[in-house]
Scaffold this motif. Structure first.
Motif, PDB file in Angstrom:
ATOM      1  N   LEU A  77      57.157 130.043 157.136  1.00  0.00           N
ATOM      2  CA  LEU A  77      57.739 130.552 155.898  1.00  0.00           C
ATOM      3  C   LEU A  77      57.118 131.995 155.557  1.00  0.00           C
ATOM      4  N   ASN A  78      55.523 132.064 155.568  1.00  0.00           N
ATOM      5  CA  ASN A  78      54.955 133.229 155.059  1.00  0.00           C
ATOM      6  C   ASN A  78      55.560 134.382 156.178  1.00  0.00           C
ATOM      7  N   GLY A  79      55.471 134.024 157.298  1.00  0.00           N
ATOM      8  CA  GLY A  79      56.042 135.396 158.201  1.00  0.00           C
ATOM      9  C   GLY A  79      57.504 135.842 157.927  1.00  0.00           C
ATOM     10  N   MET A 102      49.931 143.314 145.245  1.00  0.00           N
ATOM     11  CA  MET A 102      49.342 141.739 145.333  1.00  0.00           C
ATOM     12  C   MET A 102      50.022 140.802 146.134  1.00  0.00           C
ATOM     13  N   PHE A 103      51.502 141.076 146.053  1.00  0.00           N
ATOM     14  CA  PHE A 103      52.094 140.217 146.996  1.00  0.00           C
ATOM     15  C   PHE A 103      51.744 140.352 148.527  1.00  0.00           C
ATOM     16  N   ALA A 104      51.605 141.557 148.945  1.00  0.00           N
ATOM     17  CA  ALA A 104      51.340 142.084 150.288  1.00  0.00           C
ATOM     18  C   ALA A 104      50.046 141.292 150.462  1.00  0.00           C
ATOM     19  N   ILE A 105      48.848 141.792 149.768  1.00  0.00           N
ATOM     20  CA  ILE A 105      47.662 141.153 150.042  1.00  0.00           C
ATOM     21  C   ILE A 105      47.798 139.627 150.040  1.00  0.00           C
ATOM     22  N   PHE A 106      48.475 138.962 149.288  1.00  0.00           N
ATOM     23  CA  PHE A 106      48.504 137.501 149.424  1.00  0.00           C
ATOM     24  C   PHE A 106      49.077 136.836 150.805  1.00  0.00           C
ATOM     25  N   THR A 107      50.301 137.454 150.984  1.00  0.00           N
ATOM     26  CA  THR A 107      50.972 137.089 152.282  1.00  0.00           C
ATOM     27  C   THR A 107      50.069 137.391 153.390  1.00  0.00           C
ATOM     28  N   GLY A 108      49.219 138.680 153.421  1.00  0.00           N
ATOM     29  CA  GLY A 108      48.451 138.872 154.609  1.00  0.00           C
ATOM     30  C   GLY A 108      47.331 137.798 154.517  1.00  0.00           C
ATOM     31  N   ALA A 109      46.566 137.449 153.613  1.00  0.00           N
ATOM     32  CA  ALA A 109      45.734 136.563 153.417  1.00  0.00           C
ATOM     33  C   ALA A 109      46.007 135.129 154.008  1.00  0.00           C
ATOM     34  N   VAL A 110      47.112 134.772 153.459  1.00  0.00           N
ATOM     35  CA  VAL A 110      48.138 133.503 154.007  1.00  0.00           C
ATOM     36  C   VAL A 110      48.083 133.625 155.572  1.00  0.00           C
ATOM     37  N   TRP A 136      46.779 131.567 160.923  1.00  0.00           N
ATOM     38  CA  TRP A 136      46.589 131.643 162.343  1.00  0.00           C
ATOM     39  C   TRP A 136      45.248 131.146 162.411  1.00  0.00           C
ATOM     40  N   PHE A 137      44.058 131.556 161.922  1.00  0.00           N
ATOM     41  CA  PHE A 137      42.684 131.003 162.227  1.00  0.00           C
ATOM     42  C   PHE A 137      42.540 129.585 162.150  1.00  0.00           C
ATOM     43  N   TYR A 138      43.274 128.907 161.003  1.00  0.00           N
ATOM     44  CA  TYR A 138      43.224 127.628 160.696  1.00  0.00           C
ATOM     45  C   TYR A 138      43.938 126.655 161.716  1.00  0.00           C
ATOM     46  N   ALA A 139      45.176 127.104 162.159  1.00  0.00           N
ATOM     47  CA  ALA A 139      45.975 126.643 163.184  1.00  0.00           C
ATOM     48  C   ALA A 139      45.374 126.556 164.562  1.00  0.00           C
ATOM     49  N   ALA A 140      44.758 127.485 164.864  1.00  0.00           N
ATOM     50  CA  ALA A 140      43.896 127.670 166.053  1.00  0.00           C
ATOM     51  C   ALA A 140      42.799 126.873 165.952  1.00  0.00           C
ATOM     52  N   PHE A 196      41.952 136.634 149.941  1.00  0.00           N
ATOM     53  CA  PHE A 196      42.899 137.379 148.802  1.00  0.00           C
ATOM     54  C   PHE A 196      41.954 138.093 147.855  1.00  0.00           C
ATOM     55  N   VAL A 197      40.961 137.649 147.412  1.00  0.00           N
ATOM     56  CA  VAL A 197      40.071 138.345 146.559  1.00  0.00           C
ATOM     57  C   VAL A 197      39.196 139.408 147.222  1.00  0.00           C
TER      58      VAL A 197
END
Length: 174
Positions: free
Chosen positions: A70-72, A98-106, A111-115, A144-145
């Motif tokens: 969904l984020n993709g 802020m939206f770009a940063i949030f979606t980038g952080a997600v 990807w890291f968490y799934a791996a 994000f922060v």
């Protein structure tokens, strides 16, 4: 993008071809993730039965891959076109940035968490869904922060505010 933010050069534009290549790479990676995931889960479920889906680690992986997908879609439909048009994260409006940063952080965290869940065999049946996912939102907030702070610093540095501040201090001293 981080390199561009560290340089704090507002005139430097993002490479449009790089963004296009990034979009294609992420799309192919998501397709590969889904195809390989469905194949592995189907094989394991055919051997172990429906009880296999009660594994909290598997449930976590499925939830994160769905969120990643969904984020993709959000990245591809909204963020990357905005970035291509603006040429820089710093040139986006505050809400767009802020939206770009949030979606980038997600995206990065997912990807890291799934791996990590993919290689974390010891997690099978050992922890609850809540325990496995507890760090996920914390990592997203941290990402994000961190990026919001880097972007704010870069914008501050690029605007010349530090030089303007030094100038007013000197004026006030006379």
């Amino acid at each position: 993008m981080v390199k561009q933010l560290l340089k704090a050069d507002p005139a430097e534009k993002l490479d449009s071809k790089h963004l296009s290549d990034l979009q294609k790479t992420v799309s192919l990676a998501l397709i590969a993730l889904w195809v390989s995931g469905v194949a592995i889960v189907s094989l394991d479920a055919s051997i172990k039965g429906w009880g296999y889906f009660a594994n909290p680690k598997l449930q976590s992986k499925i939830a994160i891959v769905c969120l990643l997908t969904l984020n993709g879609f959000a990245l591809h439909k909204y963020v990357l076109p905005l970035m291509q048009k603006a040429g820089s994260l710093l040139k986006l409006s505050f809400s767009q940035r802020m939206f770009a940063i949030f979606t980038g952080a997600v995206s990065g965290v997912s990807w890291f968490y799934a791996a990590m869940l993919g290689i974390g065999r010891p997690l099978n049946w050992k922890y609850s869904l809540f325990e496995i996912l507890a760090a996920y939102p914390v990592l997203i907030v941290g990402g994000f922060v961190s990026m919001a702070m880097l972007t704010a610093w870069s914008q501050y540095k690029a605007s010349g505010e530090s030089r303007a501040f030094q100038g007013t201090m000197m004026v006030g001293a006379h």
